[in-house]
Design a protein around this motif. Structure first.
Motif, PDB file in Angstrom:
ATOM      1  N   ALA A  18       0.809  -1.220   0.000  1.00 53.52           N
ATOM      2  CA  ALA A  18       0.000   0.000   0.000  1.00 53.52           C
ATOM      3  C   ALA A  18       0.842   1.268   0.000  1.00 53.52           C
ATOM      4  N   THR A  19       2.106   1.172   0.364  1.00 50.08           N
ATOM      5  CA  THR A  19       2.944   2.370   0.443  1.00 50.08           C
ATOM      6  C   THR A  19       3.909   2.507  -0.726  1.00 50.08           C
ATOM      7  N   ARG A  45      -4.321  -1.422   0.685  1.00 50.53           N
ATOM      8  CA  ARG A  45      -4.699  -0.563   1.803  1.00 50.53           C
ATOM      9  C   ARG A  45      -5.910  -1.110   2.539  1.00 50.53           C
TER      10      ARG A  45
END
Length: 88
Positions: A18-19, A45
């Motif tokens: 997600a990052t 996420r």
């Protein structure tokens, strides 16, 4: 390179996915802007939030969130529960 391993630490892998920034970007590029990557980032996420005991992130664009939820439901990674979703 991230290799997806659904066991044993799904939450950590989802949080890492997600990052991610798009390769070659300066870090200012929003991966949600790229259509296919955006759905994958949204799905990551969602899984990370559910694994952390939170609800579905409300800041995701609807055009990314809806297909992400549909894919996670189809693959059995999440399931509907009263008031939202839980890990499958």
């Amino acid at each position: 390179m991230i290799v997806w391993d659904p066991a044993p630490d799904l939450a950590a892998q989802a949080a890492e996915l997600a990052t991610l920034a798009w390769p070659g970007s300066s870090g200012g590029h929003d991966p949600l802007l790229r259509p296919q990557l955006g759905v994958r980032v949204a799905a990551g996420r969602v899984v990370a939030a559910l694994a952390a005991g939170e609800g579905v992130p409300r800041d995701l664009p609807p055009d990314r969130l809806k297909p992400a939820l549909q894919g996670l439901l189809r693959d059995g990674l999440i399931r509907p529960v009263a008031g939202g979703y839980a890990l499958g």
